[in-house]
Design an enzyme around this catalytic site. Sequence first.
Site, mmCIF file in Angstrom:
data_model
loop_
_atom_site.group_PDB
_atom_site.id
_atom_site.type_symbol
_atom_site.label_atom_id
_atom_site.label_comp_id
_atom_site.label_asym_id
_atom_site.label_seq_id
_atom_site.Cartn_x
_atom_site.Cartn_y
_atom_site.Cartn_z
ATOM 1 N N HIS A 1 0.856 -1.183 0.006
ATOM 2 C CA HIS A 1 -0.012 0.035 0.044
ATOM 3 C C HIS A 1 0.715 1.326 0.087
ATOM 4 O O HIS A 1 1.998 1.173 0.299
ATOM 5 C CB HIS A 1 -1.070 0.045 1.311
ATOM 6 C CG HIS A 1 -0.220 0.048 2.544
ATOM 7 N ND1 HIS A 1 -0.307 -1.091 3.291
ATOM 8 C CD2 HIS A 1 0.276 0.897 3.438
ATOM 9 C CE1 HIS A 1 0.296 -0.772 4.340
ATOM 10 N NE2 HIS A 1 0.548 0.619 4.713
ATOM 11 N N HIS B 1 3.934 6.993 3.668
ATOM 12 C CA HIS B 1 4.922 6.009 3.421
ATOM 13 C C HIS B 1 4.401 4.809 2.582
ATOM 14 O O HIS B 1 3.275 5.067 2.067
ATOM 15 C CB HIS B 1 5.126 5.296 4.989
ATOM 16 C CG HIS B 1 4.041 4.491 5.510
ATOM 17 N ND1 HIS B 1 3.040 4.782 6.406
ATOM 18 C CD2 HIS B 1 3.383 3.245 5.128
ATOM 19 C CE1 HIS B 1 2.079 4.206 6.721
ATOM 20 N NE2 HIS B 1 2.311 3.005 6.098
ATOM 21 N N GLU C 1 7.574 1.132 5.111
ATOM 22 C CA GLU C 1 6.979 0.151 5.973
ATOM 23 C C GLU C 1 7.263 -1.348 5.271
ATOM 24 O O GLU C 1 6.960 -1.489 3.995
ATOM 25 C CB GLU C 1 5.433 0.314 6.219
ATOM 26 C CG GLU C 1 4.886 -0.805 6.938
ATOM 27 C CD GLU C 1 3.462 -0.655 7.156
ATOM 28 O OE1 GLU C 1 2.786 0.189 6.408
ATOM 29 O OE2 GLU C 1 2.829 -1.277 8.010
HETATM 30 CO CO CO Z 1 0.960 1.340 6.322
#
Ligand code: CO
Length: 142
Positions: free
Chosen positions: A7, A79, A130
């Site tokens: 994502h 992020h 991440e």
């Molecule tokens: Co995230």
Amino acid sequence: MIGNLNHVAIAVPDLDAAAETYKNTLGAKVSGKQDLPEHGVTVVFVELPNSKIELLHPLGQNSPIASFLEKQPSGGIHHICYEVDNILQARDQLVATGARVLGEGEPKIGAHGNPVLFLHPKDFCGTLIELEHVGAALQQQL
Ligand code: CO
């Protein structure tokens, strides 16, 4: 090491308004709100055919995205999340190259119930990364 893009996360000042924009203006499939107290955020997921967008809003006193929104009051990309088969192996390999893992360096359970870690943006082209573990369950107790 890294696999699929899981994502892209966008910090937003108004989560309901952002969810509405993605749903009604952009015509995307949007989840309900989910509180993640351990991460200091409330999230809404936008489901795309090949990935997801994570809309983030601060939750609680020490939210890691509060200062981000102070600097970018209208919101912005916070992020990006890449999938890895083994997050502990990936972490150890990255640390050995000098990369910095944020926090305690131990994975926490993320929004999809999988272990996640964050890497210092200064080590990765100015982007907070991440890592999400998508392989077999880890032996370690999380
Ligand atoms: Co995230």
